[in-house]
Design an enzyme around this catalytic site. Structure first.
Site, PDB file in Angstrom:
ATOM      1  N   ASP A   1       3.460   7.057   0.062  1.00 43.69           N
ATOM      2  CA  ASP A   1       2.247   6.818  -0.736  1.00 43.69           C
ATOM      3  C   ASP A   1       2.625   6.220  -2.091  1.00 43.69           C
ATOM      4  OD1 ASP A   1      -0.376   6.833  -1.587  1.00 43.69           O
ATOM      5  OD2 ASP A   1      -0.391   8.967  -2.090  1.00 43.69           O
TER       6      ASP A   1
ATOM      7  N   GLY B   1      -1.860  19.055  -0.082  1.00 49.67           N
ATOM      8  CA  GLY B   1      -0.666  19.257  -0.892  1.00 49.67           C
ATOM      9  C   GLY B   1      -0.526  20.672  -1.390  1.00 49.67           C
ATOM     10  N   ARG B   2      -1.070  20.933  -2.570  1.00 49.99           N
ATOM     11  CA  ARG B   2      -0.860  22.205  -3.237  1.00 49.99           C
ATOM     12  C   ARG B   2      -1.300  23.435  -2.433  1.00 49.99           C
ATOM     13  NH1 ARG B   2      -2.870  19.478  -8.813  1.00 49.99           N
ATOM     14  NH2 ARG B   2      -3.792  18.112  -7.225  1.00 49.99           N
TER      15      ARG B   2
ATOM     16  N   LYS C   1       1.063   3.287  -3.337  1.00 52.87           N
ATOM     17  CA  LYS C   1      -0.084   2.588  -3.936  1.00 52.87           C
ATOM     18  C   LYS C   1       0.339   1.238  -4.527  1.00 52.87           C
ATOM     19  CE  LYS C   1      -2.539   6.904  -4.946  1.00 52.87           C
ATOM     20  NZ  LYS C   1      -1.542   7.843  -4.391  1.00 52.87           N
ATOM     21  N   ILE C   2       0.995   0.435  -3.736  1.00 49.07           N
ATOM     22  CA  ILE C   2       1.579  -0.823  -4.215  1.00 49.07           C
ATOM     23  C   ILE C   2       0.483  -1.790  -4.664  1.00 49.07           C
ATOM     24  CG2 ILE C   2       2.943  -2.833  -3.509  1.00 49.07           C
ATOM     25  CD1 ILE C   2       4.506  -0.926  -1.660  1.00 49.07           C
ATOM     26  N   TYR C   3       0.694  -2.384  -5.831  1.00 47.48           N
ATOM     27  CA  TYR C   3      -0.333  -3.236  -6.445  1.00 47.48           C
ATOM     28  C   TYR C   3       0.354  -4.215  -7.395  1.00 47.48           C
ATOM     29  CZ  TYR C   3      -4.603  -4.277  -9.199  1.00 47.48           C
ATOM     30  OH  TYR C   3      -5.659  -4.880  -9.839  1.00 47.48           O
ATOM     31  N   ASP C   4       0.343  -5.505  -7.040  1.00 51.82           N
ATOM     32  CA  ASP C   4       0.992  -6.528  -7.862  1.00 51.82           C
ATOM     33  C   ASP C   4       0.556  -7.892  -7.325  1.00 51.82           C
ATOM     34  OD1 ASP C   4       2.750  -7.895  -9.642  1.00 51.82           O
ATOM     35  OD2 ASP C   4       4.223  -6.284  -9.488  1.00 51.82           O
ATOM     36  N   ILE C   5       1.167  -8.960  -7.816  1.00 53.70           N
ATOM     37  CA  ILE C   5       0.870 -10.278  -7.289  1.00 53.70           C
ATOM     38  C   ILE C   5       1.374 -10.363  -5.845  1.00 53.70           C
ATOM     39  CG2 ILE C   5       0.944 -11.325  -9.587  1.00 53.70           C
ATOM     40  CD1 ILE C   5       3.713 -12.453  -8.845  1.00 53.70           C
ATOM     41  N   PRO C   6       0.790 -11.225  -5.019  1.00 49.44           N
ATOM     42  CA  PRO C   6       1.153 -11.254  -3.600  1.00 49.44           C
ATOM     43  C   PRO C   6       2.648 -11.401  -3.333  1.00 49.44           C
ATOM     44  CG  PRO C   6      -0.860 -12.490  -3.931  1.00 49.44           C
ATOM     45  CD  PRO C   6      -0.376 -12.098  -5.301  1.00 49.44           C
TER      46      PRO C   6
ATOM     47  N   ASP D   1       4.787  16.657  -3.270  1.00 45.08           N
ATOM     48  CA  ASP D   1       4.775  16.188  -4.658  1.00 45.08           C
ATOM     49  C   ASP D   1       5.664  17.110  -5.485  1.00 45.08           C
ATOM     50  OD1 ASP D   1       2.988  14.088  -4.061  1.00 45.08           O
ATOM     51  OD2 ASP D   1       1.314  15.492  -4.121  1.00 45.08           O
TER      52      ASP D   1
ATOM     53  N   LYS E   1       3.907  13.593   3.300  1.00 41.42           N
ATOM     54  CA  LYS E   1       3.639  12.478   2.389  1.00 41.42           C
ATOM     55  C   LYS E   1       4.671  12.492   1.274  1.00 41.42           C
ATOM     56  CE  LYS E   1       0.384  12.528  -0.871  1.00 41.42           C
ATOM     57  NZ  LYS E   1       0.965  12.002  -2.153  1.00 41.42           N
TER      58      LYS E   1
ATOM     59  N   THR F   1      -9.368   9.686  -5.467  1.00 41.86           N
ATOM     60  CA  THR F   1     -10.233  10.858  -5.316  1.00 41.86           C
ATOM     61  C   THR F   1     -10.391  11.658  -6.605  1.00 41.86           C
ATOM     62  OG1 THR F   1      -8.332  12.094  -4.455  1.00 41.86           O
ATOM     63  CG2 THR F   1      -9.831  11.125  -2.847  1.00 41.86           C
TER      64      THR F   1
ATOM     65  N   ARG G   1      -9.380  20.548   0.667  1.00 42.93           N
ATOM     66  CA  ARG G   1      -9.108  21.867   0.117  1.00 42.93           C
ATOM     67  C   ARG G   1      -9.692  22.939   1.027  1.00 42.93           C
ATOM     68  NH1 ARG G   1      -6.022  19.462  -2.449  1.00 42.93           N
ATOM     69  NH2 ARG G   1      -5.675  19.398  -4.696  1.00 42.93           N
TER      70      ARG G   1
END
Length: 240
Positions: free
Chosen positions: A64, A218-219, A66-71, A16, A37, A128, A189
């Protein structure tokens, strides 16, 4: 008991950051990390070329987004993202079964075009960083474990290969989805690390024991003074 090679395959290092730092971390972790990632920050800044850069260094990539839309849009987006050669790709379980089926169709189209392995799809259940209060703010009043289970069952039955969930839900998800499902856990963690904006966390060994397939860290690695040493310490914990 896991070997170092097996333990390192369980850890996905979250990049990130910007491209220069991502490639620097790839070099620092060369010979150790097998997975990275690429999230929205890096991908939106650099585009598909950053996936090429990392795969050229022998790394497997969890994209990563996080795809989110109409089909219709999701099918095209997943096809395009899969054409990068990413090994894993995240989509939102909240898109419901029609969207998830469209995502699977897009991944299969890309695999046919590339004549290669299909990018595997991971559904996002509940972020999360969210707890019961945050769910209530968006109108979801079911207990958090029930909401995660509902989205997991829906997503898996519609064609997702597995789920992204917190370590605290991993055991339940393993029981619900079976031994072949991919269960990828962020919010991991090492003991003594700051939680930052994560809420539902566990140590690496706790997450693996609960049923996680792989852990996103990650961090605690990328932000460490010695990323290679931090990576090795996590592998040592998983090997113990």
């Amino acid at each position: 008991m896991l070997s170092y090679e097996e333990a390192s395959d369980k850890v996905i290092v979250a990049l990130d950051c910007d491209r220069a730092r991502a490639l620097e971390l790839a070099e620092l972790l060369s010979g150790r990390a097998r997975w990275v990632k690429v999230g929205m920050t890096l991908f939106y800044a650099e585009g598909p070329v950053v996936v090429d850069d990392l795969r050229a260094r022998g790394l497997s990539v969890f994209l990563d987004l996080k795809i989110y839309d109409i089909p219709f849009q999701v099918q095209g987006a997943v096809r395009a993202a899969s054409l990068t050669g990413a090994d894993l790709l995240s989509i939102h379980g909240l898109g419901a079964s029609a969207m998830i089926r469209a995502a699977r169709a897009g991944a299969e189209e890309a695999a046919f075009e590339r004549d290669g392995a299909r990018t595997r799809l991971l559904a996002i259940s509940v972020l999360t960083s969210m707890g019961a209060r945050a769910l209530a703010e968006v109108g979801i009043f079911d207990p958090l474990p029930r909401e995660v289970s509902r989205l997991a069952a829906l997503s898996h039955s519609a064609g997702a290969d597995g789920l992204v969930c917190s370590p605290q839900e991993a055991a339940r998800m393993r029981s619900l989805l079976g031994p072949e499902a991919l269960i990828v856990c962020p919010g991991v963690r090492p003991a003594g690390s700051a939680f930052a904006d994560q809420r539902r966390v566990a140590t690496p060994s706790q997450a693996l024991a609960a049923g996680a397939s792989q852990l996103v860290v990650g961090r605690p690695i990328a932000g460490a003074a010695d990323p290679a040493g931090a990576f090795d310490a996590i592998c040592a914990e998983l090997m113990a």
